[in-house]
Design a protein around this motif. Structure first.
Motif, PDB file in Angstrom:
ATOM      1  N   THR A   1       0.814  -1.342   0.036  1.00  9.23           N
ATOM      2  CA  THR A   1       0.020   0.021  -0.293  1.00  9.23           C
ATOM      3  C   THR A   1       0.954   1.241   0.031  1.00  9.23           C
ATOM      4  N   LEU A   2       0.663   2.165  -1.224  1.00  6.70           N
ATOM      5  CA  LEU A   2       1.501   3.364  -1.017  1.00  6.70           C
ATOM      6  C   LEU A   2       0.563   4.606  -0.455  1.00  6.70           C
ATOM      7  N   VAL A   3       1.104   5.085   0.486  1.00  4.84           N
ATOM      8  CA  VAL A   3       0.578   6.013   1.480  1.00  4.84           C
ATOM      9  C   VAL A   3       1.211   7.437   1.292  1.00  4.84           C
ATOM     10  N   PRO A   4       0.466   8.677   1.010  1.00  2.14           N
ATOM     11  CA  PRO A   4       0.938   9.896   0.874  1.00  2.14           C
ATOM     12  C   PRO A   4       1.002  10.706   2.171  1.00  2.14           C
ATOM     13  N   ILE A   5       2.210  11.100   2.598  1.00  3.12           N
ATOM     14  CA  ILE A   5       2.426  12.119   3.897  1.00  3.12           C
ATOM     15  C   ILE A   5       3.364  12.784   3.871  1.00  3.12           C
ATOM     16  N   ASP A   6       3.319  14.024   4.740  1.00  7.62           N
ATOM     17  CA  ASP A   6       4.358  14.904   5.198  1.00  7.62           C
ATOM     18  C   ASP A   6       4.761  14.655   6.344  1.00  7.62           C
ATOM     19  N   PHE A   7       5.928  13.986   6.695  1.00  8.44           N
ATOM     20  CA  PHE A   7       6.323  13.715   7.967  1.00  8.44           C
ATOM     21  C   PHE A   7       6.377  14.901   8.825  1.00  8.44           C
ATOM     22  N   ASP A   8       6.850  16.236   8.273  1.00  7.87           N
ATOM     23  CA  ASP A   8       6.911  17.170   9.350  1.00  7.87           C
ATOM     24  C   ASP A   8       5.747  17.624   9.798  1.00  7.87           C
ATOM     25  N   ARG A   9       4.575  17.459   9.054  1.00  2.00           N
ATOM     26  CA  ARG A   9       3.096  17.781   9.493  1.00  2.00           C
ATOM     27  C   ARG A   9       2.671  16.671  10.568  1.00  2.00           C
ATOM     28  N   GLY A  10       3.004  15.723  10.683  1.00  2.00           N
ATOM     29  CA  GLY A  10       2.628  14.714  11.643  1.00  2.00           C
ATOM     30  C   GLY A  10       1.400  13.967  11.297  1.00  2.00           C
ATOM     31  N   GLY A  11       0.660  13.255  11.986  1.00  5.22           N
ATOM     32  CA  GLY A  11      -0.469  12.635  11.645  1.00  5.22           C
ATOM     33  C   GLY A  11      -0.121  11.107  11.148  1.00  5.22           C
ATOM     34  N   LEU A  12       1.032  10.574  11.487  1.00  3.80           N
ATOM     35  CA  LEU A  12       1.481   9.375  10.971  1.00  3.80           C
ATOM     36  C   LEU A  12       0.674   8.276  11.360  1.00  3.80           C
ATOM     37  N   ALA A  13       0.614   8.287  12.641  1.00  2.00           N
ATOM     38  CA  ALA A  13      -0.688   7.010  13.367  1.00  2.00           C
ATOM     39  C   ALA A  13      -1.890   7.055  12.816  1.00  2.00           C
ATOM     40  N   ARG A  14      -2.525   8.019  12.312  1.00  4.93           N
ATOM     41  CA  ARG A  14      -3.722   8.259  11.808  1.00  4.93           C
ATOM     42  C   ARG A  14      -3.718   7.719  10.501  1.00  4.93           C
ATOM     43  N   THR A  15      -2.758   8.427   9.816  1.00  4.06           N
ATOM     44  CA  THR A  15      -2.371   8.069   8.381  1.00  4.06           C
ATOM     45  C   THR A  15      -2.343   6.602   8.059  1.00  4.06           C
ATOM     46  N   LEU A  16      -1.516   5.706   8.814  1.00  9.40           N
ATOM     47  CA  LEU A  16      -1.352   4.364   8.923  1.00  9.40           C
ATOM     48  C   LEU A  16      -2.682   3.654   9.065  1.00  9.40           C
ATOM     49  N   ALA A  17      -3.563   4.078   9.998  1.00 12.73           N
ATOM     50  CA  ALA A  17      -4.599   3.325  10.547  1.00 12.73           C
ATOM     51  C   ALA A  17      -5.433   3.396   9.251  1.00 12.73           C
ATOM     52  N   THR A  18      -5.753   4.644   8.857  1.00 13.79           N
ATOM     53  CA  THR A  18      -6.511   4.808   7.440  1.00 13.79           C
ATOM     54  C   THR A  18      -6.231   3.949   6.441  1.00 13.79           C
ATOM     55  N   ALA A  19      -4.772   3.579   6.230  1.00 10.84           N
ATOM     56  CA  ALA A  19      -4.379   2.769   5.153  1.00 10.84           C
ATOM     57  C   ALA A  19      -4.248   1.260   5.374  1.00 10.84           C
ATOM     58  N   GLY A  20      -4.779   0.976   6.628  1.00 14.17           N
ATOM     59  CA  GLY A  20      -5.030  -0.399   7.021  1.00 14.17           C
ATOM     60  C   GLY A  20      -3.969  -1.039   7.944  1.00 14.17           C
ATOM     61  N   PHE A  21      -3.214  -0.369   8.510  1.00 11.64           N
ATOM     62  CA  PHE A  21      -2.105  -0.643   9.220  1.00 11.64           C
ATOM     63  C   PHE A  21      -2.803  -1.293  10.596  1.00 11.64           C
ATOM     64  N   ARG A  22      -2.425  -2.410  11.297  1.00 18.13           N
ATOM     65  CA  ARG A  22      -2.866  -2.954  12.379  1.00 18.13           C
ATOM     66  C   ARG A  22      -1.879  -2.572  13.500  1.00 18.13           C
ATOM     67  N   ALA A  23      -2.406  -1.624  14.330  1.00 23.61           N
ATOM     68  CA  ALA A  23      -1.430  -0.959  15.482  1.00 23.61           C
ATOM     69  C   ALA A  23      -1.347  -2.294  16.589  1.00 23.61           C
ATOM     70  N   ASP A  24      -2.226  -3.263  16.785  1.00 16.83           N
ATOM     71  CA  ASP A  24      -2.139  -4.121  17.628  1.00 16.83           C
ATOM     72  C   ASP A  24      -1.062  -5.157  17.159  1.00 16.83           C
ATOM     73  N   ARG A  25      -0.676  -5.326  16.027  1.00 14.54           N
ATOM     74  CA  ARG A  25       0.212  -6.450  15.723  1.00 14.54           C
ATOM     75  C   ARG A  25       1.743  -5.840  15.376  1.00 14.54           C
ATOM     76  N   PRO A  26       2.641  -6.609  15.776  1.00 12.53           N
ATOM     77  CA  PRO A  26       3.998  -5.857  15.669  1.00 12.53           C
ATOM     78  C   PRO A  26       4.428  -5.702  14.148  1.00 12.53           C
ATOM     79  N   ALA A  27       5.354  -4.519  14.117  1.00 14.47           N
ATOM     80  CA  ALA A  27       5.636  -4.434  12.605  1.00 14.47           C
ATOM     81  C   ALA A  27       7.100  -3.982  12.815  1.00 14.47           C
ATOM     82  N   VAL A  28       7.877  -4.012  11.453  1.00 20.54           N
ATOM     83  CA  VAL A  28       9.194  -3.570  11.323  1.00 20.54           C
ATOM     84  C   VAL A  28       9.266  -2.368  10.661  1.00 20.54           C
ATOM     85  N   PHE A  29       9.456  -1.182  11.090  1.00 18.38           N
ATOM     86  CA  PHE A  29       9.382   0.050  10.579  1.00 18.38           C
ATOM     87  C   PHE A  29      11.097   0.483   9.927  1.00 18.38           C
TER      88      PHE A  29
END
Length: 290
Positions: A137-165
Motif C-alpha cells: 500500500t502506497l501512502v502519501p504523507i508529509d512527516f513534518d506535519r505529523g499524523g503518521l499514526a492516523r494515516t497508517l490506520a486509515t491505510a489498513g495498518f494494524r496497530a495491535d500487531r508487531p511491525a518493522v519500521f
C-alpha cells in the motif's frame, strides 16, 4: 524525484553486474525502477567506474556506505519477518524496493512518502509490473506535519500487531519536531516491533568534524540547507527512550566492514564507508525488558 532517490537505487542496480558472491546488495528490482536512460548507462563498465569515481569525489566512502546500509536494513527486515513480524512499514520510501522484494504473501507492506513521490513511485511500479504489487500500500504523507499514526490506520495498518519500521536516509531532511512527531506516533507500536533508522552525525552538520565530507556539507548544509537534523551516537538512546524504544545496536563503518565488505572482498576496491551516517536498530522497550 531527485538524486536522493535515483542515486541509491542506481548504486544498488550497479551491483547486478558483479558475480553473486561479490554483491553486497542483491536487488534484482532496482534496475527496473530506474529511468530508461540510467538503465542503459549502467550497462557500460566505463560508466559504472565513472559513477563510483564521481560519488567518491563528492563524499569519500559514500558508495560503500549506501550498499552496506541497504544490506543492513535488508538483513534486519528479514530477521524480523523470520521472527514472525507480519507488517513492514517503509518511511520515506523513495524508489526503494525492499517491501516488494522481502514481504511475502502473508506480510502487509506500507510505503509512505511525500504525495508527489508516491505518485511517481506508483507510475514506476505500474510500468515495471503492470500494477502496484499485491500486499503493498502506497501512502502519501508529509512527516513534518505529523499524523503518521492516523494515516497508517486509515491505510489498513494494524496497530495491535508487531511491525518493522524502516526509516532510511530520511531523518536528516526533517526538522527535530518532525523527527519527534514521527517517534511519538511510533510509540504506540505493538510489543515485538522493531525500528530501523539512519541519522547523520550532528558534529558533521555543525562543522566540528567534516569526516572528509566538506563538499557535501557545503552543498547540503551551507548552500542549500536541506540537512536539518543530526545526532551524536551517544544521544540516540536518550532520543528514543521517551517514545518507548530501546536502542539495540548501532551500525557504522566498523560493522559494515566486518559484516559485508571483507567477506565479499570489496574492501579492496571500495573506500571505507563514511563516518557521517549511522544505522540504528531499536526494539520496543517492553520487548527489551521481557
Amino acid at each position: 524525484m531527485t538524486w536522493t532517490a535515483f542515486g541509491p537505487m542506481m548504486i544498488a542496480a550497479c551491483e547486478r553486474f558483479l558475480p553473486p558472491e561479490a554483491r553486497i546488495v542483491d536487488d534484482d528490482l532496482a534496475p527496473r525502477l530506474l529511468p530508461p536512460a540510467l538503465r542503459l548507462l549502467i550497462r557500460l563498465p566505463a560508466a559504472r567506474r565513472a559513477l563510483v569515481a564521481g560519488s567518491e569525489r563528492r563524499l569519500p566512502g559514500i558508495w560503500a556506505s549506501v550498499l552496506c546500509r541497504k544490506r543492513y536494513a535488508d538483513d534486519q527486515v528479514r530477521a524480523a519477518l523470520e521472527a514472525g513480524v507480519d507488517q513492514v512499514v517503509v518511511l520515506g520510501a523513495g524508489l526503494d524496493t525492499r517491501a516488494c522484494r522481502l514481504a511475502g504473501p502473508k506480510v502487509r507492506a506500507f510505503e509512505l512518502d511525500l504525495p508527489d513521490n508516491v505518485a511517481r513511485k506508483r507510475r514506476r511500479l505500474t510500468r515495471a509490473f503492470g500494477r502496484v504489487p499485491e500486499g503493498l500500500t502506497l501512502v502519501p504523507i508529509d512527516f513534518d506535519r505529523g499524523g503518521l499514526a492516523r494515516t497508517l490506520a486509515t491505510a489498513g495498518f494494524r496497530a495491535d500487531r508487531p511491525a518493522v519500521f524502516v526509516w532510511e536516509a530520511v531523518t536528516q531532511y526533517l526538522s527535530e519536531d518532525g523527527v519527534r512527531a514521527t517517534l511519538a506516533s511510533l510509540s504506540r507500536a505493538a510489543p515485538g516491533s522493531r525500528l530501523l533508522f539512519t541519522y547523520v552525525r550532528r558534529d558533521f552538520l555543525d562543522g566540528v568534524n567534516l569526516y572528509g565530507g566538506g563538499r557535501m556539507r557545503r552543498d547540503f548544509v551551507e548552500r542549500r540547507p536541506v540537512f536539518r537534523f543530526g545526532l551524536l551516537p551517544e544521544e540516540v538512546a536518550g532520543l528514543l527512550a521517551p517514545y518507548g524504544w530501546a536502542e539495540a545496536e548501532q551500525a557504522g563503518p566498523a560493522e559494515y566492514a566486518a559484516r559485508y565488505l571483507r567477506p565479499s572482498r570489496r574492501d579492496r576496491g571500495l573506500s571505507a564507508p563514511t563516518e557521517i551516517e549511522r544505522f540504528v536498530l531499536a526494539t520496543t522497550a517492553a520487548a527489551r525488558e521481557g
